[in-house]
Design an enzyme around this catalytic site. Sequence first.
Site, PDB file in Angstrom:
ATOM      1  N   PHE A  12      70.371  49.222  35.360  1.00 34.00           N
ATOM      2  CA  PHE A  12      70.150  49.478  33.941  1.00 34.00           C
ATOM      3  C   PHE A  12      69.267  50.681  33.681  1.00 34.00           C
ATOM      4  O   PHE A  12      68.176  50.804  34.254  1.00 34.00           O
ATOM      5  CB  PHE A  12      69.414  48.287  33.292  1.00 34.00           C
ATOM      6  CG  PHE A  12      70.294  47.148  32.941  1.00 34.00           C
ATOM      7  CD1 PHE A  12      71.163  47.215  31.873  1.00 34.00           C
ATOM      8  CD2 PHE A  12      70.244  45.986  33.689  1.00 34.00           C
ATOM      9  CE1 PHE A  12      71.970  46.140  31.544  1.00 34.00           C
ATOM     10  CE2 PHE A  12      71.047  44.899  33.367  1.00 34.00           C
ATOM     11  CZ  PHE A  12      71.911  44.982  32.304  1.00 34.00           C
ATOM     12  N   ASP A  13      69.709  51.507  32.768  1.00 30.65           N
ATOM     13  CA  ASP A  13      68.762  52.307  31.997  1.00 30.65           C
ATOM     14  C   ASP A  13      68.061  51.345  31.033  1.00 30.65           C
ATOM     15  O   ASP A  13      68.659  50.360  30.588  1.00 30.65           O
ATOM     16  CB  ASP A  13      69.507  53.388  31.218  1.00 30.65           C
ATOM     17  CG  ASP A  13      68.626  54.046  30.188  1.00 30.65           C
ATOM     18  OD1 ASP A  13      67.641  54.685  30.586  1.00 30.65           O
ATOM     19  OD2 ASP A  13      68.899  53.874  28.987  1.00 30.65           O
TER      20      ASP A  13
END
Length: 239
Positions: A12-13
Amino acid sequence: MASLKDFRLLSFDVYGTLIDYESGILTALQPLLAANNRTDIPRLQLLETYHEFEVKQQKETPDMPYSQLLTTIHKQVAAKLGLAPPTADESRAFGNSVASWPAFPDTVDALRRLAKQYKLVVLSNIDRASFALTNSGPLQGFPFDLVITAQDVGSYKPDPRNFEYMLKAVKDKFGIDKDQVLQTAQSQFHDHHPARAMGIKSVWIVRPGAIMGNREKEIYDWKFDTLGDMADALEAEQR
């Protein structure tokens, strides 16, 4: 064609994907605007100016912790916008604002649903201390399986070293190979373009209305407006 349920790990960003980065920055810029009696600068101009200096500083000082980077560019943003220079305390307050940036309304519930299928890994352009504050606050202490920050890597996305670091870490820790990883992010610039170059499939969480990190060429393997929509799609596949 592969399905979402065929993968084992989401990378994830955070800021822009899980956290409403743009609203957080705009709120953090309000004291500077108020001190200059300016209410006329459009949202687009504010965000594009911020993004310009953020990217430039990340390239020039790839090992600078993100909170310090924000402090550093605050006065540069002010100058570009034609505003009076902020005080050192005002710039430090801007740098420390990350912890107050809000999560998107769907984020925490979607993470809990996605965790039933995937290992969840953070790969973020942030420092460890700032992420810890975000995680304990807006993200409600969500238990990610692994957290990798720019401070850990010594560079900022879109540098390929960040993705190489993540791939090695998830292989070493979980035995998960690149073809079982989905880069899950909003930013085309920071995540989707470099992920494609690395041969990593990606899920674009569009966050409609987002400005920073967009590119004319849109790269993705799956596309959803929100993380909640992605969780819905996964659950539909599993029925």
